[in-house]
Design an enzyme around this catalytic site. Sequence first.
Site, mmCIF file in Angstrom:
data_model
loop_
_atom_site.group_PDB
_atom_site.id
_atom_site.type_symbol
_atom_site.label_atom_id
_atom_site.label_comp_id
_atom_site.label_asym_id
_atom_site.label_seq_id
_atom_site.Cartn_x
_atom_site.Cartn_y
_atom_site.Cartn_z
ATOM 1 N N ASP A 169 43.017 30.222 24.830
ATOM 2 C CA ASP A 169 41.976 31.140 25.286
ATOM 3 C C ASP A 169 40.820 31.054 24.308
ATOM 4 O O ASP A 169 41.013 30.911 23.103
ATOM 5 C CB ASP A 169 42.505 32.574 25.410
ATOM 6 N N ASP A 189 41.761 42.031 29.512
ATOM 7 C CA ASP A 189 42.152 42.092 28.105
ATOM 8 C C ASP A 189 41.981 43.532 27.640
ATOM 9 O O ASP A 189 40.870 44.004 27.415
ATOM 10 C CB ASP A 189 41.254 41.141 27.302
ATOM 11 N N GLU A 245 43.268 46.000 24.712
ATOM 12 C CA GLU A 245 43.945 45.992 23.418
ATOM 13 C C GLU A 245 43.292 46.998 22.483
ATOM 14 O O GLU A 245 42.401 47.756 22.885
ATOM 15 C CB GLU A 245 43.917 44.584 22.814
#
Length: 275
Positions: free
Chosen positions: A74, A163, A165
Site C-alpha cells: 500500500d 482506513d 485507525e
Amino acid sequence: MSHSIGSRVPHRPLAAVIGTVLTALGMLTALVVPAQAADGPERGEAYMGMTVEKYEPGTGEAPNSTQATVEGVDVSSHQGNVAWSTLWNSGVRWAYVKATEGNYYQNTYFTQQYNGSYNVGMIRGSYHFATPDVSSGTNQANYFVDHGGGWSRDGKTLPGALDIEYNPYGATCYGKSQSGMVTWIRDFLNTYKSRTGRYAVIYSTTDWWTTCTGNYGGFATNHPLWIARYASSPGTLPAGWPFYTMWQYTSTGPTVGDHNKFNGAYDRVQALANG
C-alpha cells in the site's frame, strides 16, 4: 466629539491594517483546512498504518511460512513515484493506493501510483484515510468515490478500502463515542455501497477497533477485513470476523515500506476484484 465637515479622521497605522488582513486570512484558512495538533503532522499527511507502530509496537518477526500468501503493498504520497516494475519483479501482485483523506485532501501522486500498478500487471484498489472529526461518513464516502475511490468490473480493480485507525492529529477516537463511531462507519459503508455496488474493505487494528467501536461485530458479514499487525501472525481479530482477507504485516518492507499478505491464492485476489 463630532467631526466637522472636512475634518480628517486619523489613518490606522499600516502595521495594524496588515495585521487585520492576516488575521482574516487565517480565519478563512481555518474554515477550509481542519486544524491539527501543534506538534503533529499536517492534515493530509496521514497514510495507512501511520499510527500502528506508535500504539502497537511490532515484534519484528517475519510472517510464518504457513501464512505467506500473495504479496501486496500500500502506498501514499510519501512514496512519490513508485518503482512498480521493481515491486512486480519481487513478487508483489496487488496494491492499494491512497486516494483521499477526510473531505479536504487528494493524493498528488495518485495517477502515477494507481495507473502504474495497473500497467505493470497488478490488481489494485484505492483507500480513504478517515477523519471522522471533520465531516460525516456520508460526506467522506462521496468525496472518496468522486476522487479515485470508484470501482469497475474490469477484473483488475479491488473494492475501495476504509482506513480507520488511531487519529494522528488528535484524540484517538476522533472525539466520538463508541456508538457514534459505529454510526459514522456505517454511514460511510452504506454510502460507498450505494455509489459503487461494492462492499468496502475495512482496514484497522484490533486494539483501535475495540477501543473506539466497543469491538462492534456488525460489519463482518459483508465487509472484508484488512488487519494491521507487525508481527509473525495477525493475532486476535476484531469481533465478528472469523478470518482476515488482508494483513499488513510490516512497515519496513523492500522498495516501499508497507507490505501485506492476501489470505488466499491469486485466484482469490481476482475473485475479490470481480465481486
